[in-house]
Design an enzyme around this catalytic site. Structure first.
Site, PDB file in Angstrom:
ATOM      1  N   LYS A   1     -47.407  46.756  42.519  1.00 57.78           N
ATOM      2  CA  LYS A   1     -48.147  46.147  41.312  1.00 57.78           C
ATOM      3  C   LYS A   1     -47.268  45.376  40.102  1.00 57.78           C
ATOM      4  CE  LYS A   1     -51.952  47.568  38.469  1.00 57.78           C
ATOM      5  NZ  LYS A   1     -52.723  48.726  38.076  1.00 57.78           N
TER       6      LYS A   1
ATOM      7  N   SER B   1     -57.709  48.408  38.060  1.00 57.85           N
ATOM      8  CA  SER B   1     -56.848  47.159  37.964  1.00 57.85           C
ATOM      9  C   SER B   1     -55.950  46.740  39.041  1.00 57.85           C
ATOM     10  CB  SER B   1     -56.246  47.249  36.558  1.00 57.85           C
ATOM     11  OG  SER B   1     -55.216  48.337  36.764  1.00 57.85           O
TER      12      SER B   1
ATOM     13  N   SER C   1     -58.103  52.818  38.490  1.00 58.33           N
ATOM     14  CA  SER C   1     -57.531  51.742  39.046  1.00 58.33           C
ATOM     15  C   SER C   1     -56.645  51.658  39.965  1.00 58.33           C
ATOM     16  CB  SER C   1     -56.534  51.109  37.704  1.00 58.33           C
ATOM     17  OG  SER C   1     -57.373  50.753  36.496  1.00 58.33           O
TER      18      SER C   1
END
Length: 497
Positions: free
Chosen positions: A81, A162, A186
């Protein structure tokens, strides 16, 4: 790699090979070149998933060295990420144009641990900008740097946030696995709507150093993969104490081989607490949840229905905690960056966004950032943290486990993915999920696919006590084997086509 295996990997739509990818021998796994070809075919072109924000130009050279190592992760290609630093020549942007040139040249400790286990860093994944904390009206999966990530199961539907790109990438077979981060939902929500496994470990089991922060009370990286076993392999490599992250001081005492014994883990003798009020009211989701409970029972678990209604002040005070810690933690991170980034504080980021409103603020504002920059009352923060932690931990998960004499709590993770709507906004089904309990308390939370509603995946949450990560993973692996609901295959099309 055989031509047949390569052909299967690159087939559109995704074939059955993905579901069994974790069972392939390490050297039979598709390599960096194969994943790059798939990314070019369906992420950058075709359905244009938008899951990958950057590719590591050194990945193939690193792969050659990594495959000489021993161990189950040797040569495995993993996406990271884009709020986690790597030493590779790729920026760590958190999705913001303010950090588009943020090449730090350093590995987050969790990345260094992965490399030491033979993992190849394939690239970075898109995310909800600033990990979805900029605005209450943010669009999951959108960032100014990476654009909009799309759900591989229905490209007009949300990938949730996210860790949107990490979830979508794993589901679409763009890497063997990915790493996400979670503050509240997330990792687990993107995993649920993508039909993959996502694990939020106990806060402090994995280092957060060199990870763009929101909250030191709740932030944690976590693995995202196609099976519980593969997620556990990654966690084994990632876990451990870090002198630069005080929360990880107990981690070495709790680390171990999280994948050991998962293939024989059983539900027999387990008492599973069912958070029925956190299952929502959608008939199709409830039917899927009941099927999962029946599978758990058939696997040997005893099902215990639990009535639980959270004290709403827990959520109110969590928000205060996130606001206060965001200002301090993000400011400290930005102030410590090497080089000359254009932002060194949250106030700088707010000013940058205003100066670049046509790109940064086109779809939604930054009212949460602005509120956080004004949240400076430490006494009110400390009171809020004490109350939210008490209600989620000692008087939440701990009390529910103790008073009902259960080992774990379960609920649906999230409802089916909702349509992406940049203009009028769109949201999922309400009243589903108990992930905030685990997030606020800092306790382990695993989401495992439990089936689909109209082709849209839904996950099953398994939540345990602090540092009980291994037991949660064992139950998840046993449930995978007991599961009877068919799992959806990504269509790489719009929903209903």
């Amino acid at each position: 790699m055989t031509a047949r295996l390569k052909s299967t990997l690159l087939a559109l739509p995704l074939g059955a090979a993905l579901a069994g990818a974790g069972a392939l021998p390490a050297l039979a796994e598709p390599g960096v070149a194969d994943y790059r070809a798939r990314i070019a075919a369906i992420d950058d072109a075709g359905p244009m998933l938008g899951a990958v924000i950057a590719l590591n130009p050194d990945a193939e050279a690193q792969e050659a060295a990594a495959r000489k190592r021993k161990g189950p992760l040797a040569g495995r290609a993993v996406l990271i990420k884009d709020n986690i630093e790597t030493r590779d020549p790729m920026p760590t942007t958190a999705g913001s144009l303010a950090l588009k040139d943020n090449v730090t040249g350093r590995d987050a400790p969790l990345v260094a641990r992965l490399r030491a286990s033979g993992v190849v860093i394939l690239g970075k994944t898109n995310l909800s900008e600033w990990a979805n904390i900029r605005s209450d009206h943010s669009v999951s999966g959108w960032s100014a740097v990476g654009g909009q990530t799309h759900n591989p199961h229905a490209i007009d539907r949300s990938p949730c946030g996210s860790s949107s790109g990490s979830g979508a990438a794993v589901a679409a077979g763009l890497a063997w696995a990915a790493i996400g981060t979670e503050t509240d939902g997330s990792v687990t929500c993107p995993a649920s709507v993508a039909g993959i496994v996502g694990f939020k470990p106990t806060v402090g089991l994995v280092s957060r150093t060199h990870v763009v922060p929101i909250s030191h009370s709740q932030d944690t990286p976590g693995p995202m993969a196609t099976s519980v076993h593969d997620a556990a392999l990654l966690l084994t490599a990632m876990a451990g104490s870090d002198p630069a992250d005080a929360a990880t001081a107990p981690a070495d005492a709790h680390r171990g081989d999280f994948a050991a014994g998962l293939d024989t883990a059983t539900l027999k003798g387990r008492r599973i607490g069912v958070l029925r009020q956190q299952a929502g009211s959608n008939a199709k989701v409830l039917a899927l949840f009941d099927q999962a409970l029946a599978d758990l029972k058939r696997g040997g678990a005893e099902i215990v229905e639990i009535a639980y209604k959270p004290d709403e002040t827990m959520f109110r005070d969590e928000f205060t905690v996130l606001l206060y810690e965001l200002r301090a933690d993000l400011g400290a991170y930005l102030a410590g960056l090497p080089g000359t980034p254009p932002v060194r504080s949250l106030a700088d980021v707010i000013a940058f966004n205003r100066a670049h409103a046509d790109t940064e603020l086109r779809w939604f504002g930054q009212e949460t950032f602005e509120l956080a920059d004004k949240t400076t009352d430490r006494a009110a923060y400390e009171q809020a943290r004490a109350n939210s932690l008490r209600l989620a931990g000692p008087e939440g998960i701990d009390r529910l486990l103790r008073e009902n004499k259960v080992d774990l709590l379960v609920a649906p993770t999230e409802g089916p993915a909702w349509p992406i709507d940049m203009v009028t906004e769109s949201h999922g089904l309400s009243g589903i999920g108990a992930g905030s309990l685990a997030a606020i308390a800092g306790y382990p939370h695993l989401s495992v696919p439990m089936g689909a509603v109209e082709g849209l995946p839904v996950g099953l949450s398994l939540i345990g006590a602090a540092w009980d990560d291994k037991r949660v993973l064992e139950a998840g692996a046993a449930y995978e084997r007991a599961r009877t609901a068919p799992l959806a295959t990504p269509s790489l099309k719009r929903w209903g086509e």
